[in-house]
Motif scaffolding. Structure first.
Motif, mmCIF file in Angstrom:
data_model
loop_
_atom_site.group_PDB
_atom_site.id
_atom_site.type_symbol
_atom_site.label_atom_id
_atom_site.label_comp_id
_atom_site.label_asym_id
_atom_site.label_seq_id
_atom_site.Cartn_x
_atom_site.Cartn_y
_atom_site.Cartn_z
ATOM 1 N N GLU A 209 -2.946 182.990 90.908
ATOM 2 C CA GLU A 209 -1.623 182.623 90.382
ATOM 3 C C GLU A 209 -0.618 182.387 91.504
ATOM 4 O O GLU A 209 -0.355 183.268 92.318
ATOM 5 C CB GLU A 209 -1.107 183.731 89.460
ATOM 6 C CG GLU A 209 0.242 183.426 88.843
ATOM 7 C CD GLU A 209 0.775 184.570 87.996
ATOM 8 O OE1 GLU A 209 1.960 184.516 87.620
ATOM 9 O OE2 GLU A 209 0.004 185.511 87.719
ATOM 10 N N GLY A 210 -0.084 181.170 91.550
ATOM 11 C CA GLY A 210 0.995 180.855 92.473
ATOM 12 C C GLY A 210 2.327 181.140 91.798
ATOM 13 O O GLY A 210 2.602 182.270 91.384
ATOM 14 N N SER A 211 3.132 180.104 91.623
ATOM 15 C CA SER A 211 4.414 180.248 90.947
ATOM 16 C C SER A 211 4.907 178.862 90.538
ATOM 17 O O SER A 211 4.725 177.893 91.280
ATOM 18 C CB SER A 211 5.437 180.908 91.871
ATOM 19 O OG SER A 211 6.747 180.793 91.345
ATOM 20 N N TYR A 212 5.527 178.782 89.363
ATOM 21 C CA TYR A 212 6.122 177.505 88.964
ATOM 22 C C TYR A 212 7.292 177.134 89.882
ATOM 23 O O TYR A 212 7.675 175.975 89.957
ATOM 24 C CB TYR A 212 6.567 177.549 87.505
ATOM 25 C CG TYR A 212 5.415 177.516 86.524
ATOM 26 C CD1 TYR A 212 4.557 176.417 86.468
ATOM 27 C CD2 TYR A 212 5.165 178.578 85.665
ATOM 28 C CE1 TYR A 212 3.484 176.386 85.585
ATOM 29 C CE2 TYR A 212 4.103 178.557 84.766
ATOM 30 C CZ TYR A 212 3.265 177.452 84.739
ATOM 31 O OH TYR A 212 2.199 177.424 83.866
ATOM 32 N N ASN A 213 7.841 178.112 90.583
ATOM 33 C CA ASN A 213 8.911 177.826 91.555
ATOM 34 C C ASN A 213 8.359 177.346 92.898
ATOM 35 O O ASN A 213 9.129 176.890 93.749
ATOM 36 C CB ASN A 213 9.755 179.078 91.795
ATOM 37 C CG ASN A 213 10.737 179.358 90.674
ATOM 38 O OD1 ASN A 213 10.692 178.714 89.622
ATOM 39 N ND2 ASN A 213 11.618 180.317 90.875
ATOM 40 N N ASN A 214 7.056 177.437 93.089
ATOM 41 C CA ASN A 214 6.441 177.094 94.376
ATOM 42 C C ASN A 214 6.277 175.575 94.499
ATOM 43 O O ASN A 214 5.176 175.054 94.682
ATOM 44 C CB ASN A 214 5.097 177.822 94.496
ATOM 45 C CG ASN A 214 4.433 177.639 95.847
ATOM 46 O OD1 ASN A 214 5.084 177.354 96.850
ATOM 47 N ND2 ASN A 214 3.114 177.804 95.872
ATOM 48 N N ILE A 215 7.391 174.877 94.405
ATOM 49 C CA ILE A 215 7.371 173.414 94.417
ATOM 50 C C ILE A 215 7.325 172.879 95.843
ATOM 51 O O ILE A 215 7.705 173.566 96.796
ATOM 52 C CB ILE A 215 8.600 172.823 93.695
ATOM 53 C CG1 ILE A 215 9.904 173.203 94.422
ATOM 54 C CG2 ILE A 215 8.640 173.270 92.236
ATOM 55 C CD1 ILE A 215 11.138 172.484 93.897
ATOM 56 N N LYS A 216 6.845 171.650 95.968
ATOM 57 C CA LYS A 216 6.851 170.958 97.248
ATOM 58 C C LYS A 216 8.024 169.999 97.271
ATOM 59 O O LYS A 216 8.204 169.206 96.344
ATOM 60 C CB LYS A 216 5.538 170.197 97.445
ATOM 61 C CG LYS A 216 5.382 169.584 98.835
ATOM 62 C CD LYS A 216 4.001 168.950 98.965
ATOM 63 C CE LYS A 216 3.791 168.394 100.368
ATOM 64 N NZ LYS A 216 2.441 167.763 100.500
ATOM 65 N N ILE A 217 8.855 170.092 98.311
ATOM 66 C CA ILE A 217 10.014 169.212 98.431
ATOM 67 C C ILE A 217 9.513 167.835 98.847
ATOM 68 O O ILE A 217 9.121 167.617 99.992
ATOM 69 C CB ILE A 217 11.025 169.754 99.464
ATOM 70 C CG1 ILE A 217 11.395 171.201 99.160
ATOM 71 C CG2 ILE A 217 12.264 168.866 99.506
ATOM 72 C CD1 ILE A 217 12.078 171.415 97.846
ATOM 73 N N THR A 218 9.518 166.895 97.894
ATOM 74 C CA THR A 218 8.951 165.571 98.118
ATOM 75 C C THR A 218 9.956 164.468 97.853
ATOM 76 O O THR A 218 9.960 163.442 98.539
ATOM 77 C CB THR A 218 7.714 165.364 97.210
ATOM 78 O OG1 THR A 218 6.774 166.412 97.478
ATOM 79 C CG2 THR A 218 7.038 164.032 97.489
ATOM 80 N N THR A 219 10.814 164.654 96.854
ATOM 81 C CA THR A 219 11.793 163.638 96.472
ATOM 82 C C THR A 219 13.205 164.239 96.510
ATOM 83 O O THR A 219 13.358 165.469 96.537
ATOM 84 C CB THR A 219 11.514 163.124 95.048
ATOM 85 O OG1 THR A 219 11.752 164.195 94.115
ATOM 86 C CG2 THR A 219 10.072 162.636 94.908
ATOM 87 N N PRO A 220 14.250 163.401 96.493
ATOM 88 C CA PRO A 220 15.626 163.944 96.481
ATOM 89 C C PRO A 220 15.878 164.888 95.308
ATOM 90 O O PRO A 220 16.624 165.866 95.441
ATOM 91 C CB PRO A 220 16.487 162.680 96.384
ATOM 92 C CG PRO A 220 15.663 161.601 97.022
ATOM 93 C CD PRO A 220 14.242 161.930 96.642
ATOM 94 N N GLU A 221 15.237 164.601 94.165
ATOM 95 C CA GLU A 221 15.407 165.478 93.001
ATOM 96 C C GLU A 221 14.879 166.881 93.278
ATOM 97 O O GLU A 221 15.438 167.871 92.805
ATOM 98 C CB GLU A 221 14.704 164.876 91.783
ATOM 99 C CG GLU A 221 15.292 163.570 91.269
ATOM 100 C CD GLU A 221 14.869 162.354 92.085
ATOM 101 O OE1 GLU A 221 15.490 161.288 91.920
ATOM 102 O OE2 GLU A 221 13.939 162.475 92.909
#
Length: 232
Positions: A209-221
């Motif tokens: 289990e990672g995290s739904y907050n563990n996003i990769k910063i890829t786009t301005p959004e």
């Protein structure tokens, strides 16, 4: 008494960030007053991990050493090295820079929201299963399409996961997998480190289990979303 195992991290910061529509690589964009890359390094610095190899874009080594490693006092960063043409080239260079690691945590520098709880889950899983990757169950239905864009299959959602990093491995395992990868280039198309192990060694990879907050910063959004996470 068993000998203490050595845990090492490879943090990848060699991406160009073309989807960000910025002249500044995404890992150096400012998030709440600090570079995006700072947060991943800080998480590893403050954890049980013993050593960090930072892989940057070619020509950015001195900048990272002075403006990030030294500026923010990261003591565990032992190497700042240039990455290669592709992501797997950068990972391989990071693997080769390590000396004496038992476990390797490979992480995207543009994922700022790892924390100690996530890293402890990674540690527990790699010690038991030897090859594992962070991920989360998909919230959406996934469709497999054919070459013309028509639906070919709809897998059950409970079996579909969104894959993240850190992806964590026994050092000899991931080193051997990458050595074999380079012997089979270019016919093998690789998208992540787990796939190298799966394809080259036929070794099963356990998802933890990672995290739904563990996003990769890829786009301005993504940067806007990341700012909101920091201010919750």
């Amino acid at each position: 008494m068993s000998e203490k195992k050595r845990h090492a991290a490879i943090v990848l910061a060699a991406g160009k960030g073309s989807r960000m529509k910025s002249d500044v690589p995404k890992q150096y964009l400012i998030l709440n007053g600090k570079p995006v890359l700072y947060y991943a390094l800080r998480a590893f610095e403050d954890s049980f991990v013993d050593e960090i190899v930072l892989v940057t874009g070619a020509g950015q080594e001195s900048y990272c050493q002075k403006e990030i490693v030294e500026k923010y006092g990261f003591q565990k960063v032992t190497h700042v090295i240039a990455g290669g043409k592709e992501r797997y080239d950068s990972v391989y260079r990071g693997i080769c820079a390590l000396d004496g690691a038992d476990y390797v945590y490979i992480h995207d520098g543009a994922r700022p929201f790892i924390d100690d709880a996530l890293l402890l889950r990674a540690k527990e899983n790699v010690e038991q299963y030897h090859a594992c990757a962070a991920g989360m169950p998909s919230k959406d239905t996934i469709k497999i399409v054919d070459k013309d864009g028509f639906v070919a299959d709809t897998p059950q959602r409970k079996y579909t996961w969104m894959i993240q990093t850190p992806q964590v491995f026994d050092y000899p395992l991931i080193h051997d997998a990458y050595e074999q990868l380079y012997q089979h280039m270019p016919e093998v198309q690789i998208t992540d480190d787990a796939m190298v192990v799966e394809t080259m060694l036929q070794t099963p990879v356990k998802l933890y289990e990672g995290s739904y907050n563990n996003i990769k910063i890829t786009t301005p959004e993504d940067l806007v979303i990341a700012e909101s996470f920091l201010h919750v």
